[in-house]
Enzyme design. Structure first.
Site, PDB file in Angstrom:
ATOM      1  N   THR A   4       0.840  -1.204   0.000  1.00 61.84           N
ATOM      2  CA  THR A   4       0.000   0.000   0.000  1.00 61.84           C
ATOM      3  C   THR A   4       0.876   1.255   0.000  1.00 61.84           C
ATOM      4  OG1 THR A   4      -1.723  -1.189   1.192  1.00 61.84           O
ATOM      5  CG2 THR A   4      -1.828   1.208   1.285  1.00 61.84           C
ATOM      6  N   CYS A  17     -17.299  -7.494   3.999  1.00 66.32           N
ATOM      7  CA  CYS A  17     -18.297  -7.993   4.954  1.00 66.32           C
ATOM      8  C   CYS A  17     -19.058  -6.793   5.491  1.00 66.32           C
ATOM      9  CB  CYS A  17     -17.622  -8.732   6.082  1.00 66.32           C
ATOM     10  SG  CYS A  17     -16.758 -10.175   5.495  1.00 66.32           S
TER      11      CYS A  17
HETATM   12  N1  PLP Z   1      -2.167  -4.363  -4.211  1.00 66.46           N
HETATM   13  C1  PLP Z   1      -2.712  -5.576  -4.381  1.00 66.46           C
HETATM   14  C2  PLP Z   1      -3.075  -6.031  -5.736  1.00 66.46           C
HETATM   15  C3  PLP Z   1      -2.956  -6.390  -3.268  1.00 66.46           C
HETATM   16  O1  PLP Z   1      -3.514  -7.598  -3.440  1.00 66.46           O
HETATM   17  C4  PLP Z   1      -2.602  -5.917  -1.987  1.00 66.46           C
HETATM   18  C5  PLP Z   1      -2.883  -6.724  -0.780  1.00 66.46           C
HETATM   19  O2  PLP Z   1      -3.952  -7.244  -0.603  1.00 66.46           O
HETATM   20  C6  PLP Z   1      -2.012  -4.650  -1.883  1.00 66.46           C
HETATM   21  C7  PLP Z   1      -1.816  -3.901  -3.005  1.00 66.46           C
HETATM   22  C8  PLP Z   1      -1.613  -4.086  -0.561  1.00 66.46           C
HETATM   23  O3  PLP Z   1      -0.432  -4.700  -0.097  1.00 66.46           O
HETATM   24  P1  PLP Z   1      -0.085  -4.626   1.469  1.00 66.46           P
HETATM   25  O4  PLP Z   1      -1.012  -5.549   2.174  1.00 66.46           O
HETATM   26  O5  PLP Z   1       1.359  -5.061   1.547  1.00 66.46           O
HETATM   27  O6  PLP Z   1      -0.249  -3.206   1.868  1.00 66.46           O
END
Ligand code: PLP
Length: 378
Positions: free
Chosen positions: A71, A317
């Site tokens: 993120t 959810c």
């Molecule tokens: N981008 C995608 C496609 C993801 O699947 C995820 C996690 O679910 C993220 C970004 C976010 O990653 P993180 O959990 O390391 O912040």
């Protein structure tokens, strides 16, 4: 327990954890310390960085910046470079990108969202039609976390650059890194990855960046990561990320082929009259997304949980109607009724054939039971 929610997170690799353990028990020093232990940790981080980078990109033209998660990598890329004109993304993005684009809109950027095709990949022509001489930034995810749909980001980046060579191209590679055979082309400027999707820990990520691109820092402080991302490095997290990634990269092709077979075995063992399959044959083998026709995915999820099978669902959810249906599934053109039945089964290199067969049997039993209860006829 059968764990088929590996797109949410994977079990950390025990080999990687035990190899990295020394970085909390004995070599716990600050990598910025001026004494020898600090220097030697810097050199460990350098080796880890270069291994993580060279797995997908050439180290001459790209560099790897450690972050706290996927993120953060997405946010860093977006807020550092989408600063003027318009910014284009797809209707399939993870919230790390889509919510950041919503924020960009609040900040006065002209945000443009390209539609998806029925297989869940972006409609490339429609995306390119949105790119013009004012486009500062384009973000297209590599593998979709809900459907596994793959976007050919190298080809898309090339076409974006042909239309506007000044546009910065970013891709969220969180669900692709260590799973899909891939190397970054020179047209991709930024690529986000995350450790916990491939056997590393939650809270560690990376942003791969073309070297010539000057990155305005997002987190400012002690000047770590050559001033581009301050904060004392998570040495244990980074080292276990590098060890886990090395494990996965080494057997990427074998894992890919085996998991592909498992996914197809799972699908062929399900009663196909009861399910709609969202995941196309060319999608990432690590994800199988389905709709249990006429049923609610969330109910299936909890019934499966009661019987020891953990799966995911795209719909939050929430009783809030706005979040009830997966935006991605709706953007692929499916009805709300089909979107309501959404379940996601996602695999890791550790998933076994026995688990796949047991999961198919369990899902068939649950759906049969629910269909009877609700009086749904075949
Ligand atoms: N981008 C995608 C496609 C993801 O699947 C995820 C996690 O679910 C993220 C970004 C976010 O990653 P993180 O959990 O390391 O912040």
């Amino acid at each position: 327990m059968i764990y088929l929610d590996n797109a949410a997170t994977t079990k950390p690799s025990s080999t990687a954890l035990s190899k990295a353990q020394v970085f909390i028990t004995e070599r716990y020093f600050n990598p910025s310390a001026k004494y020898q232990e600090g220097h030697s940790l810097q050199s460990e981080l350098k080796t880890a960085r270069s291994a993580l980078l060279s797995a997908v990109a050439d180290t001459l033209n790209f560099e790897f910046i450690f972050t706290s998660c996927g993120t953060e990598s997405d946010n860093q890329a977006i807020f550092s470079f989408a600063r003027r004109g318009n910014a284009v993304t797809t209707a399939g993005e993870h919230s790390a990108v889509s919510a950041s684009f919503a924020e960009l809109k609040q900040r006065g950027i002209d945000v443009r969202i390209a539609p998806l095709k029925q297989d869940g990949s972006v409609d490339v022509d429609a995306l390119l039609a949105q790119v013009d001489d004012k486009t500062s930034f384009v973000s297209v995810m590599h593998v979709n976390n809900e459907t596994g749909a793959i976007n050919d980001v190298n080809a898309i980046a090339k076409r974006v650059k042909q239309k506007n060579p000044r546009t910065i191209f970013h891709s969220d590679g969180v669900q692709a890194y260590g799973k899909i055979p891939f190397r970054l082309s020179k047209d991709v400027d930024l690529y986000s990855v995350s450790a916990h999707k491939l056997g590393g820990l939650k809270g560690v990520g990376g942003l791969i960046k073309r070297k010539t691109l000057v990155l305005p820092p997002y987190i400012i402080g002690g000047g770590q990561e050559s001033g581009r991302r301050s904060g004392t490095e998570n040495v244990f997290g980074i080292m276990s990320f590098a060890y886990a990634a090395a494990e996965k990269m080494q057997s990427l092709k074998e894992n890919y082929d085996r998991i592909f077979r498992y996914r197809e075995t799972l699908w062929s063992n399900l009663n196909q009259n009861w399910f709609v399959r969202f995941t196309s044959g060319t999608a990432s083998p690590y994800i199988l997304s389905l709709s249990a026709k006429g049923l609610r995915g969330e109910i299936l999820l909890h019934m499966a949980e009661d019987r020891g099978l953990l799966i995911g669902t795209g719909s939050a959810c929430s009783s809030n109607a706005k979040n009830r249906y997966s935006k991605v599934i709706l953007a692929m053109g499916y009805s709300e009724e089909i979107a309501d039945g959404f379940i996601r089964l996602s695999f890791s290199a550790e998933t076994t054939e026995e688990e796949i067969l047991d999961a198919a049997k369990l899902l068939n039993e649950i759906v049969e039971e629910l269909r009877k209860r609700m009086n749904i006829k075949d």
